[in-house]
Every structure is written in structure tokens, then in C-alpha cells.
Design a protein around this motif. Structure first.
Motif, PDB file in Angstrom:
ATOM      1  N   GLN A  85      41.563 -20.852  37.216  1.00 36.46           N
ATOM      2  CA  GLN A  85      42.103 -22.153  36.833  1.00 36.46           C
ATOM      3  C   GLN A  85      43.629 -22.176  36.838  1.00 36.46           C
ATOM      4  O   GLN A  85      44.246 -23.141  37.257  1.00 36.46           O
ATOM      5  N   MET A  86      44.199 -21.072  36.382  1.00 36.33           N
ATOM      6  CA  MET A  86      45.662 -21.005  36.387  1.00 36.33           C
ATOM      7  C   MET A  86      46.207 -21.074  37.802  1.00 36.33           C
ATOM      8  O   MET A  86      47.195 -21.753  38.070  1.00 36.33           O
ATOM      9  N   PHE A  89      45.811 -24.565  39.065  1.00 34.45           N
ATOM     10  CA  PHE A  89      46.775 -25.400  38.362  1.00 34.45           C
ATOM     11  C   PHE A  89      48.130 -25.282  39.038  1.00 34.45           C
ATOM     12  O   PHE A  89      48.806 -26.257  39.331  1.00 34.45           O
ATOM     13  N   PHE A  90      48.474 -24.049  39.343  1.00 34.37           N
ATOM     14  CA  PHE A  90      49.751 -23.769  39.986  1.00 34.37           C
ATOM     15  C   PHE A  90      49.794 -24.380  41.373  1.00 34.37           C
ATOM     16  O   PHE A  90      50.764 -25.015  41.775  1.00 34.37           O
ATOM     17  N   LEU A  93      47.607 -28.594  40.860  1.00 37.12           N
ATOM     18  CA  LEU A  93      47.794 -29.478  39.715  1.00 37.12           C
ATOM     19  C   LEU A  93      46.734 -30.563  39.684  1.00 37.12           C
ATOM     20  O   LEU A  93      47.000 -31.687  39.306  1.00 37.12           O
ATOM     21  N   LEU A  95      44.199 -31.198  37.930  1.00 37.40           N
ATOM     22  CA  LEU A  95      43.746 -31.771  36.663  1.00 37.40           C
ATOM     23  C   LEU A  95      44.538 -33.014  36.291  1.00 37.40           C
ATOM     24  O   LEU A  95      44.039 -33.911  35.645  1.00 37.40           O
ATOM     25  N   PHE A  96      45.781 -33.060  36.710  1.00 39.98           N
ATOM     26  CA  PHE A  96      46.679 -34.075  36.167  1.00 39.98           C
ATOM     27  C   PHE A  96      47.009 -35.156  37.168  1.00 39.98           C
ATOM     28  O   PHE A  96      48.112 -35.614  37.255  1.00 39.98           O
ATOM     29  N   MET A  97      45.999 -35.504  37.935  1.00 39.34           N
ATOM     30  CA  MET A  97      46.240 -36.540  38.916  1.00 39.34           C
ATOM     31  C   MET A  97      45.954 -37.882  38.273  1.00 39.34           C
ATOM     32  O   MET A  97      44.900 -38.101  37.715  1.00 39.34           O
ATOM     33  N   ASP A  98      46.896 -38.771  38.381  1.00 43.14           N
ATOM     34  CA  ASP A  98      46.675 -40.124  37.882  1.00 43.14           C
ATOM     35  C   ASP A  98      46.048 -40.931  39.007  1.00 43.14           C
ATOM     36  O   ASP A  98      46.681 -41.159  40.034  1.00 43.14           O
ATOM     37  N   ARG A 109      44.220 -32.868  48.200  1.00 42.55           N
ATOM     38  CA  ARG A 109      44.469 -31.623  47.462  1.00 42.55           C
ATOM     39  C   ARG A 109      43.479 -31.440  46.327  1.00 42.55           C
ATOM     40  O   ARG A 109      43.004 -30.352  46.043  1.00 42.55           O
TER      41      ARG A 109
ATOM     42  N   LEU B 128      53.737 -17.847  36.462  1.00 36.47           N
ATOM     43  CA  LEU B 128      53.561 -19.014  37.332  1.00 36.47           C
ATOM     44  C   LEU B 128      54.671 -20.044  37.125  1.00 36.47           C
ATOM     45  O   LEU B 128      55.110 -20.683  38.072  1.00 36.47           O
ATOM     46  N   ILE B 132      56.502 -22.525  40.082  1.00 34.85           N
ATOM     47  CA  ILE B 132      55.909 -23.840  40.305  1.00 34.85           C
ATOM     48  C   ILE B 132      56.953 -24.767  40.935  1.00 34.85           C
ATOM     49  O   ILE B 132      58.096 -24.793  40.518  1.00 34.85           O
ATOM     50  N   PRO B 133      56.583 -25.503  41.985  1.00 35.60           N
ATOM     51  CA  PRO B 133      57.572 -26.362  42.646  1.00 35.60           C
ATOM     52  C   PRO B 133      57.965 -27.537  41.751  1.00 35.60           C
ATOM     53  O   PRO B 133      57.167 -28.025  40.965  1.00 35.60           O
ATOM     54  N   ALA B 139      55.085 -34.209  38.720  1.00 36.42           N
ATOM     55  CA  ALA B 139      53.786 -34.903  38.694  1.00 36.42           C
ATOM     56  C   ALA B 139      53.050 -34.586  37.399  1.00 36.42           C
ATOM     57  O   ALA B 139      52.458 -35.466  36.754  1.00 36.42           O
ATOM     58  N   LEU B 140      53.140 -33.334  37.004  1.00 30.25           N
ATOM     59  CA  LEU B 140      52.500 -32.913  35.756  1.00 30.25           C
ATOM     60  C   LEU B 140      53.093 -33.666  34.569  1.00 30.25           C
ATOM     61  O   LEU B 140      52.383 -34.179  33.704  1.00 30.25           O
ATOM     62  N   ALA B 143      52.020 -37.417  34.506  1.00 30.61           N
ATOM     63  CA  ALA B 143      50.649 -37.612  34.039  1.00 30.61           C
ATOM     64  C   ALA B 143      50.550 -37.360  32.534  1.00 30.61           C
ATOM     65  O   ALA B 143      49.897 -38.112  31.805  1.00 30.61           O
ATOM     66  N   LEU B 246      51.035 -24.684  31.201  1.00 34.10           N
ATOM     67  CA  LEU B 246      50.215 -23.705  31.912  1.00 34.10           C
ATOM     68  C   LEU B 246      49.397 -22.881  30.934  1.00 34.10           C
ATOM     69  O   LEU B 246      48.221 -22.604  31.161  1.00 34.10           O
ATOM     70  N   ALA B 249      46.545 -24.980  29.694  1.00 34.06           N
ATOM     71  CA  ALA B 249      45.497 -25.135  30.707  1.00 34.06           C
ATOM     72  C   ALA B 249      44.618 -23.890  30.743  1.00 34.06           C
ATOM     73  O   ALA B 249      43.398 -23.968  30.784  1.00 34.06           O
ATOM     74  N   GLY B 250      45.265 -22.728  30.673  1.00 29.66           N
ATOM     75  CA  GLY B 250      44.499 -21.483  30.687  1.00 29.66           C
ATOM     76  C   GLY B 250      43.624 -21.349  29.458  1.00 29.66           C
ATOM     77  O   GLY B 250      42.436 -21.029  29.546  1.00 29.66           O
ATOM     78  N   VAL B 268      42.317 -33.150  28.738  1.00 29.11           N
ATOM     79  CA  VAL B 268      43.669 -33.621  29.015  1.00 29.11           C
ATOM     80  C   VAL B 268      44.312 -34.147  27.739  1.00 29.11           C
ATOM     81  O   VAL B 268      45.484 -33.897  27.455  1.00 29.11           O
TER      82      VAL B 268
END
Ligand code: ZN
Lengths: 404, 367
Positions: A85-86, A89-90, A93, A95-98, A109, B128, B132-133, B139-140, B143, B246, B249-250, B268
Motif C-alpha cells: 500500500q505504501m 500510495f507513493f 496516490l 486513494l486520494f482521487m477526487d 492510474r 518515500l 514523492i513528486p 494532489a494529496l 483531496a 504516508l 496510510a500505512g 479517508v
């Protein structure tokens, strides 16, 4: 001893219904932990209601054992899934799509991430599948003699991945090959006492069972062709719907016929044979009637709950807004009533589906099985106990246990 | 001797657990009633009545499958319900073997999950977070900010509003410019005020710095807001929120597994709450404080403003009450106040961060 033995299921709806309700309530009271004991008790009932030659089966698994297995599996899964999951997530992402602002690329994606997750979990699912069957075998006894399966889950995992991959790239054409060889892998490693099962037969013999799947697919192909060549959209949609439904029924038909064939070609200890006559129509009929009844019961029950709640609110002199703001005692009482009613309905529906769908199908299955050459059973002797520490913990953790 | 203690054994069968043959039996109770005698063709087996149990959840009315506690495989089937009456211990508990094993595994599992959440997840998250970009981080943040707004709203259809008073925003921007004049930020800051009475502020991934109305109203001078602002910029710069997201989330991955469906859609939301409630490590807080002192110093603000803010909030609201963890429930609050005062010892050229008019506008940003 007679040379032929008939399977018989003599479980009743009522005791199983109340057993389900009782154990489900205990599960709620004990914050979900009792679910392992609940499932064990349901199994004990179903196993003991299954008999061959009047001698019933026994399920010797325990809730404690299942709970332990779950704890073991959690340790391993937590680490594995946590890492997956990590990484996802990296990378995505997802999970956090609106959904409102997501672009096409975001959705691609997200879909990719879902598939990656599924793929990462797949080996574990297959592993869990084998281990769960092995556990159930190891905890099943008939006439005091244990069944058992060899410890060969990883061999199953990579074979299954290979077979499913082949099935996928041949668009399902090789599905019978996958079902046959995977069942053979498991059957050939299954024992009753000191006697080994063996899966005979040929995988190509499963093709007749596929016929309705092919017919359904044919409808869809013709429909798509009509749409592409003649732009006959209405006809195409109709054909696709017919084909789709035909395929669903065809899938049940395939599973049933494959079960019959594979059972009829199982051999125990080189001498004892089996026969199975499960009927697709009975299975589908039971299922559809069950779904209809449950659907009707649930709509009536939920409507009644809503009406009673609404009237209750009205009678106690509250406006709808007051109950929304949730500040009044009456609203709280009403909310409690709602929650209790809701839970009661859900429990009843769960118990109903067990009693009017699952159990009748099991009964039909068991009643259709015969054993030939049963006189050779007497030569079999006990096998040693299989004390696997993880029971079917992985299956529990991944929630692939199914109905029972 | 016919009759004495004899039980009807019609249809009963004994399975010795060695071969799959049901042996016909005669059943008899010993004279003292303490032993069940199972008479086979070639021998008699004696089961202590206190050790005989029945298999529970057994289907079939009146039928019983009996076992003896000390023999794992032998079974006695009887269709005669009267046999049960002679055996009063049938439904007594038989404590399962291997309790020690259970305790061991349970302990191991709890430890492993703990290690997972406390060590492995933070470690991976830190690794991570550095890679992360920025776009993903943004985006994170977007949201999560939306989630927080709806999570804090009273009405689920009407998310919490950001305060948009033009003069107030101008004052806020003025403050931001002062604070960031000497900084080279990797990512553009996005500063918002939420219309909510909570006395708090937080940072989110993607350069978000968010104040609650309550904090701006509680501040007695613009310097105090600026001090908090500097602290949050410190979090943004060191990417604490991303790291934290992060980690959450883990951890949620792990916890979701344990409780199965219980976690479900709440994931969430839970993450959003965790972010407002963010308890970064003491090291991260201290680093953000230190960062703030430098920023304040460069912006010609007395670093003690941070300490003043803490002190007053502590006096007014106690250590935790009414104020979310981030600022006040931190165990080293006194140390932080002291550190802020110490940081003031260097000679900062003091100039007001906002004039009276701008400060008034900022205080009314939600009106
Ligand atoms: Zn902080």
C-alpha cells in the motif's frame, strides 16, 4: 457392508437459522472476534448433518484454532500489504482521487493501481485457498477417520498463476484445463486415513460443460458484429443482454457439470469410486427463489422499519429537522430503535440466505453423491493429526472463506 | 445381571478412531454410576462419566456423538436420547489444550502489528516522503483539504467555508510575504482560513497552511499569528505533513486488515482527522519551532511571540481543553515556551508585522 453408499443431508432449516442468529449476536457483542467461533459452530452443524451410509461427518476444527490462525496470518499480511500500500500510495496516490476533478490520466492510474494491488494479493489469495481447503480436510472426519491434505500450498500457487494466465490469454478457452489440473493437484494430495485420492479423467472432457458459455459468448459476438457491420444497435443490445444472461447461467452449468465429472472420476485407494448427480436446474432454481424471497423480506422489513420510525417521530411530536439535528432524547431513542431494527433485519437476512440458499444447495449436492466399492473402506486406517498452526488464517484475513 | 445400569444401545456404534468401521456396542453404567462401559465384541472400554462429552452443534434430534476427553479420536454414536441423561457432564467445558500456544501467538501478533505501525511504517514513510513528486503531493493535499472541510462541517451537504474577506486576505498575504521574503520555498504556499472556532492551525501536503478562525480571533497581536505561521511553514518545508500522511496510510492498511469491514469507507475520513490532529514527533515540532524563530527573526518579529501565544493559550484553555493537540498538549510545551524566549535573546530588529488596520482586517477575515 454394502458395496454402494449414498450421501444424505439431513440438516433442518430451523435449528440452523437460530444457530446463525445466536452466533451472529455473540459476534456483535464480542466486537467481531467471535466470528471464528460462529463459523466453526455453523460448520459443525452442517458437517454433522452430512452423512454417508447413516454415519455422519464430524468437523473437529475449533474457533480458537481459527482465531490463532488469523493472528498468525495478520502478522504476515500486515507487513506485506502495508508495504504494497505504501508503494502504491507513493506511485499512484490512488486513494486520494477526487472523482470530480480527476482527469483521464488519474483514472487510468487508479485503475492500474487497483490491478497492481489485485496482482500483488493474488499469490496470497491462492495460498489461502489451498490452506483453507487443507484445514477443512484436516478437521473433517468420517467414522472417526481423518481426512487430510499434503502441505503443498506454494506448488498450488505457482501452478494456479500459470493456469490462470493461460486461461486469460486464450480468452477463457483453456479454462477447463485450469479447473481440471488445479483440482487434480489438490485431489492427488488429499487423503482419507491412509488412503489417497486420485483424480482421473481428461481435461478435454470438460468441454461439453462449457457449451452454454460458448453459446452465450456467441450471442455477444454476433451482437457486436451486427453493431459494427450494420449499425443495428437495438438488435445488438438485445443479443448482448441475452448472451450475458446465458453466460451467467452457463457459468453455473459449467461449475455443476465440472463438479459432477470431476467427482465421478475421483478414485480413493485405487478401488473406491464416486458418482455425483448435481442438477444445474435445481441449483439455479434454489438460488433464484432464495434471492426473490430474501429480496421480498428485506423490502418489506425495511419499509416497515422506516414507516414505524417515521410514525414514531411524528407521534412524539418531533419535526423531521429535530430528529436530524439529533439533539433530543426522542431522537436518540428513535435512532437506537433504527439501529436495532436495522441490525435485526440484517441478521435475519443473513440467516435466511444460509437456510434457504446455502443449505439446500449443500443438501442437493450431498444427496447426489454415491460411493462405489465401499467395501474397501474397511481396509483403511487412521492417519496422524495435522497440527497446522495457521489453520485457515489467511483465508479469514483475506475474507475468501465463502458462505461456510 | 440383565438390566442393572444397562442402557438401550439400539443403533449405537463405536468408532475406535483406527479403522472406519462402526462396531455394534452394548452400553452399561458401572454399579457406582461413575463409569460408562462400552462393550465391544472382543473387549470392554471404560469411560469415566466425568470425562464424557458430547459433540456440540450436532444435527439430528436426539442423536448424540460422544467422545472422551483424553482420547482425541474415539467416538460413540447413540441415537438414544436417554443415554444422555445418564451422563451429566456431556456439556461441561473441556478446556482446550494449548492455551500457552494461544497466548504466545496472540502476543507475537500484537507485537508484530505494533512493530509494524511503530517502526516499519514510519521508516518506509520517511523514505518515500523524500521521493514523492511535488505534483502528487499537491494532489494529496487538495483531496485531504476537501475531506477536512466536509469532515468538520455540521451539515454533510455544506462543507466548511474558507474565509474570503478581501481585506483580510490581503493582510494575510502581506504577512506571508514578510515571513517568506528571505526563504526559497520549493513549493508555493497555499494559505487558507477556515470558518471554524477551533483554536488551531495545521499544514497539509502540497504547501497548505490552514488556520482556523478561532486561532486568529484568539491571538492578541499579529505577531502571534505570524509565529504560528512560521511554525507551520517549518512543517511545510520539512514535509512533515506528507510524511505523516504516508504513515497514516500505512497504519490504516494494517488496522483495516485487523478489523476488516469496520474500517471500510472511514479510511479517508480517519486520515483527515489524523492530519488536523497531527502529533508530529517531538523532533519535528522542535525543528519547526527553530525554523519559525529564524523566519521571525528575518521578518523582524520577536521570536518570543511564539512562546507568548503558547503561554496565553495554555493559561486560558489549560493544556488540552478546546484546543487540538498540535499546540498545547505537547508534553514539552513549557520547554518550547522557554526555547522561544531564549531565541529572543539575539537582538532582533523589531518592526510590527501588520499595521493596526491590516490586523483588524485579518481579525475580521471571516466576516
Ligand atoms: Zn507543529
Amino acid at each position: 457392508m454394502s458395496a454402494q453408499i449414498q450421501g444424505r443431508y439431513h440438516g433442518k432449516g430451523e435449528p440452523l437459522f437460530w444457530l446463525y442468529i445466536k452466533t451472529a449476536l455473540l459476534t456483535m457483542v464480542k466486537l467481531g472476534i467471535y466470528r471464528f467461533w460462529a463459523k466453526t459452530r455453523i460448520r459443525k452443524y452442517i458437517w454433522s448433518a452430512t452423512s454417508a451410509n447413516e454415519d455422519s461427518f464430524e468437523y473437529t476444527g475449533t474457533g480458537l484454532e481459527k482465531f490463532l490462525g488469523f493472528l498468525v496470518a495478520i502478522v504476515i499480511l500486515a507487513i506485506y500489504l502495508g508495504i504494497v500500500q505504501m508503494v502504491l500510495f507513493f506511485a499512484g496516490l490512488n486513494l486520494f482521487m477526487d472523482p470530480e476533478t480527476a482527469s483521464g490520466a488519474d483514472i487510468v492510474r487508479q485503475v492500474a493501481a487497483i490491478y497492481i494491488t489485485l496482482f500483488a494479493v493474488m499469490p496470497l489469495l491462492l495460498f489461502a485457498q489451498y490452506r483453507a481447503r487443507r484445514y477443512k480436510m484436516a478437521r473433517t472426519r468420517w467414522r472417526g477417520i481423518r481426512f487430510g491434505m499434503e502441505n503443498a500450498a506454494w506448488g498450488y500457487v505457482w501452478r494456479a498463476i500459470g493456469h490462470y494466465f493461460l486461461t486469460l490469454i486464450t480468452l477463457g478457452i483453456l479454462a477447463p484445463r485450469a479447473s481440471f489440473y488445479l483440482e487434480k493437484y489438490m485431489t492427488d494430495r488429499t487423503w482419507y486415513g491412509d488412503a489417497r485420492f486420485e483424480q482421473d479423467g481428461k481435461w478435454t472432457a470438460l468441454y461439453p460443460a462449457m457449451k452454454h458459455l460458448f453459446i452465450g459468448a456467441g450471442f455477444i459476438i454476433v451482437g457486436v458484429a451486427l453493431a459494427a457491420l450494420f449499425e443495428a444497435i437495438v438488435a445488438a443490445i438485445l443479443l448482448s443482454i441475452v448472451g450475458y444472461i446465458w453466460m451467467i447461467v452457463g457459468a453455473v452449468y459449467y461449475r455443476v457439470q465440472a463438479f459432477n465429472y470431476l467427482t465421478a472420476h475421483k478414485v480413493l485407494d485405487d478401488k473406491i469410486g464416486f458418482y455425483s448427480e448435481v442438477k444445474t436446474s435445481t441449483v439455479i432454481f434454489t438460488y433464484i427463489v432464495g434471492i426473490l424471497i430474501i429480496g421480498a423480506v428485506s423490502s418489506i422489513a425495511f419499509t416497515a422499519l422506516f414507516v414505524v420510525g417515521f410514525v414514531g417521530a411524528f407521534v412524539t411530536g418531533m419535526s423531521f429537522e429535530a430528529s436530524l439535528s439529533g439533539s433530543m432524547v426522542g431522537a436518540v431513542a428513535l435512532a437506537i430503535f433504527g439501529v436495532v431494527g436495522y441490525i435485526a433485519i440484517l441478521l435475519t437476512l443473513g440467516a435466511l440466505s444460509l437456510v434457504i440458499i446455502v443449505q439446500p444447495i449443500i443438501a442437493h449436492l450431498v444427496d447426489g453423491v454415491q460411493v462405489h466399492g465401499a467395501e474397501h473402506l474397511d481396509d483403511i486406517t487412521q492417519r496422524s493429526a495435522d497440527l497446522g498452526a495457521d489453520a485457515e488464517g489467511f483465508a479469514d484475513a483475506l475474507d475468501i472463506g465463502g458462505a461456510i | 445381571m440383565i438390566g442393572a445400569g444397562r442402557l438401550d444401545a439400539t443403533g449405537a456404534a463405536y468408532f475406535d478412531g483406527d479403522s472406519p468401521i462402526g462396531q455394534p456396542v452394548g452400553l452399561r453404567l458401572s454399579e457406582d454410576g461413575q463409569t460408562l462401559l462400552i462393550e465391544l465384541a472382543d473387549r470392554v472400554i471404560a469411560w469415566q462419566v466425568t470425562d464424557v462429552r458430547s459433540i456440540d452443534d450436532f444435527a439430528g434430534k436426539g442423536d448424540s456423538m460422544l467422545r472422551m476427553r483424553r482420547d482425541p479420536v474415539a467416538r460413540l454414536f447413540t441415537p438414544n436420547p436417554f443415554v444422555r441423561r445418564a451422563l451429566p457432564h456431556l456439556t461441561r467445558r473441556a478446556p482446550p489444550a494449548g492455551r500457552g500456544r494461544l497466548a504466545m501467538w496472540a502476543g507475537a501478533a500484537v507485537c508484530a502489528v505494533f512493530v509494524q505501525i511503530a517502526v516499519l511504517v514510519p521508516f518506509l514513510a520517511d523514505q518515500l516522503a523524500d521521493y514523492i513528486p511535488l505534483k502528487g503531493e499537491r494532489a494529496l493535499g487538495d483531496a485531504t483539504f476537501e475531506q477536512i472541510k466536509s469532515a468538520l462541517a455540521d451539515n454533510e451537504y455544506l462543507p466548511l467555508q474558507t474565509c474570503e474577506n478581501a481585506e483580510g486576505l490581503a493582510a494575510l498575504t502581506q504577512m506571508q510575504n514578510k515571513l517568506t521574503a528571505s526563504l526559497e520555498l520549493e513549493q508555493e504556499l497555499r494559505v487558507f482560513v477556515l470558518d471554524h472556532p477551533m483554536i488551531n492551525a495545521f499544514a497539509l501536503p502540497g504547501g497548505y497552511v490552514v488556520f482556523f478562525r478561532g486561532l486568529i480571533e484568539a491571538a492578541q497581536a499579529p505577531e502571534e499569528v505570524a509565529a504560528v505561521f512560521g511554525h507551520e511553514i517549518g512543517h511545510v518545508v520539512s514535509r512533515d505533513p506528507t510524511r505523516h500522511a504516508l504513515r497514516s496510510a500505512g497504519s490504516i492498511g494494517v488496522l483495516g486488515l485487523m478489523f476488516g469491514d469496520f474500517a471500510g469507507g472511514a479510511v479517508v475520513l480517519f486520515l483527515a482527522e489524523r492530519l488536523i490532529d497531527a502529533q508530529y514527533s517531538q523532533g519535528a515540532e522542535a525543528a519547526a519551532d527553530t525554523f519559525a524563530y529564524d523566519v521571525l527573526h528575518d521578518a523582524q518579529i520577536e521570536p518570543a511571540a511564539l512562546g507568548d501565544m503558547f503561554q496565553r493559550l495554555k493559561d486560558e484553555h489549560g493544556e488540552t481543553e478546546g484546543i487540538v493537540a498540535h499546540f498545547l498538549s505537547h508534553p514539552s510545551l513549557d520547554a518550547r515556551i522557554q526555547a522561544a524566549r531564549d531565541a529572543s535573546d539575539r537582538d532582533t530588529q523589531v518592526a510590527p508585522v501588520l499595521d493596526a488596520e491590516a490586523w483588524a482586517a485579518l481579525q475580521n477575515i471571516c466576516k
